[in-house]
Write a protein that holds these residues in place. Structure first.
Motif, mmCIF file in Angstrom:
data_model
loop_
_atom_site.group_PDB
_atom_site.id
_atom_site.type_symbol
_atom_site.label_atom_id
_atom_site.label_comp_id
_atom_site.label_asym_id
_atom_site.label_seq_id
_atom_site.Cartn_x
_atom_site.Cartn_y
_atom_site.Cartn_z
ATOM 1 N N ILE A 149 -48.895 5.024 -2.879
ATOM 2 C CA ILE A 149 -48.404 4.384 -1.837
ATOM 3 C C ILE A 149 -47.175 4.711 -1.383
ATOM 4 C CG2 ILE A 149 -50.124 2.443 -2.499
ATOM 5 C CD1 ILE A 149 -47.589 0.790 -2.630
ATOM 6 N N ALA A 162 -43.718 14.853 8.526
ATOM 7 C CA ALA A 162 -43.969 13.261 8.259
ATOM 8 C C ALA A 162 -44.838 13.221 7.128
ATOM 9 C CB ALA A 162 -43.802 12.279 9.335
ATOM 10 N N PHE A 166 -54.233 -6.736 -2.521
ATOM 11 C CA PHE A 166 -53.482 -5.382 -3.163
ATOM 12 C C PHE A 166 -53.874 -5.362 -4.485
ATOM 13 C CE2 PHE A 166 -49.998 -3.168 -5.021
ATOM 14 C CZ PHE A 166 -50.092 -1.876 -4.223
ATOM 15 N N ILE A 185 -57.276 6.290 -0.669
ATOM 16 C CA ILE A 185 -55.890 6.465 0.087
ATOM 17 C C ILE A 185 -55.508 7.858 0.332
ATOM 18 C CG2 ILE A 185 -53.595 5.859 -0.235
ATOM 19 C CD1 ILE A 185 -54.343 3.431 -1.710
ATOM 20 N N ALA A 209 -49.963 2.367 7.446
ATOM 21 C CA ALA A 209 -49.700 1.138 8.191
ATOM 22 C C ALA A 209 -50.638 1.008 9.528
ATOM 23 C CB ALA A 209 -48.323 0.943 8.586
HETATM 24 C C1 LIG Z 1 -52.626 0.528 0.066
HETATM 25 C C2 LIG Z 1 -51.269 0.355 0.468
HETATM 26 C C3 LIG Z 1 -50.592 -0.757 0.646
HETATM 27 C C4 LIG Z 1 -49.366 -0.761 0.838
HETATM 28 N N1 LIG Z 1 -48.592 -2.113 1.256
HETATM 29 C C5 LIG Z 1 -47.428 -2.178 1.465
HETATM 30 C C6 LIG Z 1 -46.648 -3.310 2.223
HETATM 31 O O1 LIG Z 1 -47.625 -4.128 2.112
HETATM 32 N N2 LIG Z 1 -45.450 -3.299 2.511
HETATM 33 C C7 LIG Z 1 -44.876 -1.979 2.831
HETATM 34 O O2 LIG Z 1 -43.846 -2.153 3.317
HETATM 35 N N3 LIG Z 1 -45.446 -1.061 2.388
HETATM 36 C C8 LIG Z 1 -46.544 -0.774 1.712
HETATM 37 N N4 LIG Z 1 -47.088 0.297 1.280
HETATM 38 C C9 LIG Z 1 -46.297 1.737 1.535
HETATM 39 C C10 LIG Z 1 -46.165 1.971 2.963
HETATM 40 O O3 LIG Z 1 -47.147 1.751 3.624
HETATM 41 C C11 LIG Z 1 -46.001 3.593 2.980
HETATM 42 O O4 LIG Z 1 -44.853 3.935 2.233
HETATM 43 C C12 LIG Z 1 -45.694 3.955 4.641
HETATM 44 O O5 LIG Z 1 -46.593 3.409 5.330
HETATM 45 C C13 LIG Z 1 -45.640 5.680 4.521
HETATM 46 O O6 LIG Z 1 -45.525 5.792 5.832
HETATM 47 P P1 LIG Z 1 -45.172 7.291 6.164
HETATM 48 O O7 LIG Z 1 -44.939 7.441 7.597
HETATM 49 O O8 LIG Z 1 -44.059 7.921 5.442
HETATM 50 O O9 LIG Z 1 -46.407 8.257 5.780
HETATM 51 P P2 LIG Z 1 -47.770 7.874 6.010
HETATM 52 O O10 LIG Z 1 -48.208 6.432 6.371
HETATM 53 O O11 LIG Z 1 -48.585 8.350 4.814
HETATM 54 O O12 LIG Z 1 -48.283 8.760 7.302
HETATM 55 C C14 LIG Z 1 -48.569 10.202 7.162
HETATM 56 C C15 LIG Z 1 -49.559 10.615 8.385
HETATM 57 O O13 LIG Z 1 -49.521 11.787 8.392
HETATM 58 C C16 LIG Z 1 -51.076 12.090 8.783
HETATM 59 N N5 LIG Z 1 -51.245 13.499 8.470
HETATM 60 C C17 LIG Z 1 -51.546 13.968 7.125
HETATM 61 N N6 LIG Z 1 -51.403 15.295 7.100
HETATM 62 C C18 LIG Z 1 -51.427 15.611 8.257
HETATM 63 C C19 LIG Z 1 -51.576 16.852 9.105
HETATM 64 N N7 LIG Z 1 -51.883 18.098 8.320
HETATM 65 N N8 LIG Z 1 -51.608 17.207 10.176
HETATM 66 C C20 LIG Z 1 -51.384 15.937 11.248
HETATM 67 N N9 LIG Z 1 -51.301 14.682 10.533
HETATM 68 C C21 LIG Z 1 -51.427 14.635 9.209
HETATM 69 C C22 LIG Z 1 -51.764 10.956 8.220
HETATM 70 O O14 LIG Z 1 -53.044 10.974 8.567
HETATM 71 C C23 LIG Z 1 -50.778 9.778 8.390
HETATM 72 O O15 LIG Z 1 -50.853 9.371 9.616
HETATM 73 C C24 LIG Z 1 -48.388 0.375 1.180
HETATM 74 C C25 LIG Z 1 -49.205 1.533 1.055
HETATM 75 C C26 LIG Z 1 -50.639 1.339 0.748
HETATM 76 C C27 LIG Z 1 -51.293 2.937 0.546
#
Ligand SMILES: Cc1cc2nc3c(=O)[nH]c(=O)nc-3n(C[C@H](O)[C@H](O)[C@H](O)COP(=O)(O)OP(=O)(O)OC[C@H]3O[C@@H](n4cnc5c(N)ncnc54)[C@H](O)[C@@H]3O)c2cc1C
Lengths: 531, 399
Positions: A469, A298, A408, A458, A45
């Protein structure tokens, strides 16, 4: 000054769930460090200025599922939380006609009636059924599921409580829920509607992010999940966050910092340090060690268990379950900076229909055919496109009069049969652009900049395995009791003090924050017991 | 016959809903589009344009204009220099508020007073031998409020002097060839301006403004959007939050400036020797502490709000349509201690908020109170807390 190397808690990953989790831990008084691999927080995001003056929502682009509790508990409005509700939904048709929804129920009724009088009436019935289903399942989604493998009487009692809760639901609601959770989106929609365009528009929510077609079992679950959001008391409402979903994660970061959490960027974690089955900290890729008695991952389940830890420290069953956990990303993005809003021939000179989702998926057949390509290892040649032009309601996104368009795309399977994504990247962009040219003649002339994001991108950029995603497919055997694995659905891991809070945990993906919040409750509960 | 503002040929086209209310005898669009929340967000996120022409406007000029006004208005008009404006109020002799409004000082001896109600006779009767002329110019001018974070950027493209004009200042300007007055005022609590234009030039100003503003997502905003923002901004409204002392039947309906949160207008009372209408009564009220009310904010506890509705199997409503009613407010012993005449769900704050009249001993910020809501025709008490006004006060408003 040397960086501090000891904290109460470390959160690995500054995606929105990591930020939410870190904010709650800091709020509870733990000294908390959030470590993000990239130069910016937000994970999937984020908003980036990829062309001067144009803000791209590179990945995630719309907001609905965010849990309202988080807005209040973290006081997000003080940090600029601002969801801009979408006033329209626009669905172009193959014959040049369209279906356009606005905010007025009766106006929408007349609009549907242009396509089918029957559907115009059925639409309200369908809406009510969905709302009741959402309302019915909400308490389960909005709490930590019991551990189905546990013999602990408390867990057994919670399991039994779910049984009686469901039994107490009105039978009709329960039946709708079962149909949604086990069936296909097409089956349900065909019960209510006859017009292709309405079926196509509504079925789209049943395929987003998932390797299913609208006629596959399981698309009902995805449809339900995407209806689970709420804005201002309206179920299923979608918004743009001001400044894109990256604007939202900046708000979260600011709230987390205000609560005392520290965020360190460009700090990739190599592995979690354990001693005698207990987490004691992390080692960064640069070799430096940071200590903490609580470490929260996370990131997605594959990384949480198999990369940040030595799998030999884990029970073999869990390792096997995680290896089997299906990712198989199937989504891509193609984003554009445009010189102006595109033109829809049936509505010349107008752009008011571009203020919310623009849904290019005009029938069940269209979506199912797009899926056919993916079944056999290729990307859709006539893809489903969920398009948005946020600049039409948020002037922060593009210079005046210009437009920034997020698309998308489905389907774009991670594993290609005969090629690879580095070869196909721009070809995918061309396929999408050609499709947009069909819908909006002259589209190509407006393009100032194009960004193609494949599932491989991604995975590379955000770290989401296979570009899924949601950090793991929304399949029934991967939800609720089983997300990410039976016995490990309560944010804990076999390593003491090591927790998980990413989208691979209950309830799941989307910009929702619930995993981060529930995990913090679990962690704080465990810490309280330890004292 | 209901009248049309000078912008009507444009607002009539823009109004897709066919919904109008009557404001001082003029048609005012309730909402232009099916989603009034969208108009609201234009104000908070881009900018909205509100046709505020129906306000009564009085040109007050002449050698004694300042002396005259300093005896009528409760705020010291001598401190309002040419090129400045004051939000002010006027009272009757018993110190009850008659009305509030904004006064603009164009030159040493020329003012424009805006008001919600007719005031020609009232003001004329107070003139005595003073050399002052009061003209009702309500019909001669149209007014457009451009309100929202992009207001300055948009307006500076039309009138570069807008870059620097301060909060509650005004300046003559030209938009194209058309002379206008632009003031940095408004009723939304946001960064905003009002453009005052002679009737015959009104349409040209509308067209010019939208030509420049539309690419920023600026749209016309109706009364509903305006009324949401004014509650967030903690700005009171006549006939809702208070009644004119002139037309009230009893003192329960009347209110004093101190009771209406206007105490700040009277901060320098000791050092100013003006004899203005109501002064003696206000001084007495101040000295004896006889104010019956405070005007404060009240915010419903979100969890308790949800609980009350969930308990009945309902989806908790979060309705941004302002409710101008009078929900009762109680203390912990369920004694009525006030009411909230203006209540709304604030989209930008994500809370139910109200402008409230509360007994002084319960009006401290942070005091927990109970708010009476009706759910399925039954009374329910929802926990709430007394808050400061305004609820929403972005730094850009005055920056
Ligand atoms: C193309 C796309 C479109 C989407 N559209 C939507 C939408 O419109 N609306 C919606 O609600 N959801 C949408 N989603 C889904 C949603 O964005 C995700 O489910 C959500 O953002 C995931 O959040 P998270 O915090 O769980 O993980 P992530 O956002 O994946 O965060 C994980 C973080 O960890 C970091 N990281 C990874 N490995 C390490 C490490 N070893 N050390 C330190 N940091 C690390 C990464 O850089 C990242 O910043 C979309 C996803 C994608 C990919």
């Amino acid at each position: 000054m040397a960086a501090r190397n000891k904290y109460d808690a470390i959160v690995i990953g500054g995606g929105h769930n990591g930020l939410v989790n870190g904010a709650y831990l800091a709020k509870a008084g733990l000294s908390t460090l959030i470590l993000e691999r990239r130069h910016l927080v937000g994970g999937a995001a984020i908003t980036e200025e990829l062309h001067p003056g144009f803000s791209f929502t590179t990945f995630s682009y719309a907001l609905s599922l965010l849990r309202p509790e988080i807005i209040h508990e973290l006081e997000l409005t003080k940090h600029g939380f601002m969801p801009l509700l979408m006033p329209t939904t626009f669905a172009p048709m193959e014959n040049g006609d369209y279906l356009m929804f606005g905010q007025d129920k009766n106006e929408n009724h007349h609009e549907i009636a242009r396509h089918s009088r029957r559907d115009a009436d059925a639409y309200d019935a369908f809406g009510h059924m969905m709302e009741q289903a959402v309302h019915g399942i909400r308490p389960l989604m909005d709490s930590i599921p019991p551990d189905i493998t546990s013999k602990d009487p408390e867990e057994r009692a919670r399991l039994a409580a779910i049984g009686s809760y469901l039994a107490d639901l009105p039978p009709k609601v329960l039946h709708s829920l079962v149909r949604l959770l086990t069936g296909s989106a097409a089956d349900i929609l065909e019960d209510y509607f006859e017009s292709d365009i309405l079926q196509g528009l509504l079925a789209s929510s049943g395929i987003i992010g998932t390797k299913v077609g609208p006629r596959s079992q399981g698309s009902g679950l995805v449809l339900l999940y995407h209806s689970f959001g709420e804005h201002d008391g309206a179920y299923g409402a979608w918004a743009f966050h001001k400044g894109g979903n990256g604007g939202f994660t900046q708000v979260l970061a600011s709230a987390a910092q205000a609560l005392g959490a520290e965020i360190r960027l460009e700090a990739p974690v190599d592995h979690v340090v354990t001693r005698n089955g207990k987490a004691t900290g992390v080692v960064l890729e640069d070799g430096s060690e940071i200590e903490a008695r609580t470490v929260v991952s996370a990131v997605d389940p594959r990384r949480t268990f198999l990369q940040l830890l030595d799998p030999r420290e884990l029970p073999a069953d869990l390792v096997e379950d995680i290896q089997r956990f299906r990712f198989q990303g199937t989504s891509a993005k193609v984003n554009f900076a445009l010189d102006a809003n595109p033109t829809y021939p049936a509505l010349p000179g107008r752009s008011d229909m571009y203020r919310g989702f623009i849904n290019i998926g005009p029938s069940l057949d269209y979506l199912e055919r797009a899926f056919d390509d993916a079944k056999y290892g290729w990307y859709s040649q006539r893809p489903y496109i969920d398009s948005c032009i946020q600049s039409n309601i948020d002037p922060d996104m593009a210079p005046p009069g210009k437009a920034v368009m997020s698309n998308f795309i489905q389907y774009a399977p991670y594993h290609l049969r005969e090629s690879d994504w580095d070869t196909e990247r721009e070809r995918l962009g061309d396929v999408v652009q050609a499709r947009l040219e069909e819908v909006f003649p002259g589209f190509g002339d407006l393009v100032l900049h194009r960004e193609v994001v494949t599932p491989l991108d991604i995975e590379r950029v955000v770290g989401l395995t296979e570009g899924n995603i949601f950090a793991g497919e929304f399949l029934a055997p991967q939800m609720f009791f089983f997300r990410p694995a039976p016995g490990w659905n309560q944010y804990r891991t076999p390593i003491d003090g090591y927790y998980q809070c990413g989208s691979g945990t209950h309830p799941g993906g989307c910009v929702m924050g619930a995993p981060g919040r529930f995990a913090s409750q679990q962690i704080l509960g465990d810490l309280a017991k330890r004292r | 016959m209901i009248r049309e503002t000078p912008f009507h040929p444009r607002t009539a086209v823009a109004n897709q809903t066919g919904l109008w209310s009557h404001w001082s005898g003029y048609l005012a669009a309730d909402r232009y589009q099916m989603s009034d929340k969208f108009e609201y967000f234009a104000i908070r996120n881009s900018a909205g344009v509100i046709d505020t022409s129906p306000l009564y406007k009085y040109r007050i000029h002449g050698a004694d204009a300042e002396r005259f006004l300093s005896g009528v208005l409760i705020r010291d008009i001598r401190k309002c220099r040419p090129g400045q404006a004051h939000y002010t109020a006027w009272c009757n002799h018993d110190g009850w508020v008659m009305e509030d409004g904004v006064i603009f000082r164009h030159t040493e001896d020329e003012f424009l007073l805006t008001a919600a109600e007719p005031n020609q006779a009232y003001l004329e009767d107070l003139r005595g031998p003073m050399r002052v002329i009061i003209e009702d110019v309500s019909d001669e001018y149209g007014a457009l409020a451009l309100q929202g974070p992009y207001a300055r950027e948009v307006l500076s493209k039309l009138a570069p002097e807008m870059e620097t004009i301060g909060y509650f200042h005004l300046t003559p300007a030209k938009i194209g060839r058309v002379p206008v007055t632009i003031s940095r005022t408004g009723y939304t609590g946001d960064l905003g301006y009002e453009i005052w234009v002679e009737r015959d030039d009104a349409l040209e100003i509308w067209d010019r403004l939208f030509e420049t503003a539309a690419p920023y997502g600026v749209i016309p905003a109706g009364q509903t959007a305006l009324l949401i923002t004014r509650i967030e901004a903690g700005l009171i409204l006549i006939d809702v939050d208070f009644y004119s002392a002139r037309y009230s039947w009893n003192d329960d309906q009347r209110a004093t400036p101190l009771e209406l949160n206007m105490g700040w207008m009277l901060r320098d009372l000791e050092s100013d020797d003006r004899a203005f209408i109501g002064r003696r009564a206000i001084e007495r009220e101040k000295a004896e502490g006889t104010s019956r009310w405070r005007t404060v904010g009240i915010m419903a506890d979100w969890e308790d709000w949800d609980r009350a509705y969930n308990a009945r199997g309902l989806v908790p409503p979060k309705d941004h349509t302002p409710e101008h009613g009078g929900m009762m407010i109680y203390d912990e012993k369920v004694r009525q201690i006030g009411w909230t005449p203006s209540f709304v769900y604030s989209p930008v704050l994500q809370h139910h908020i109200g402008i409230a009249r509360i007994r002084p001993d319960h009006a401290k910020v942070g005091t927990k109170v109970g708010l009476e809501v009706t759910i399925d025709h039954r009374y329910e008490m929802v926990g709430s807390v007394v808050t400061r006004l305004p609820f929403y006060n972005p730094p850009r408003k005055t920056a």
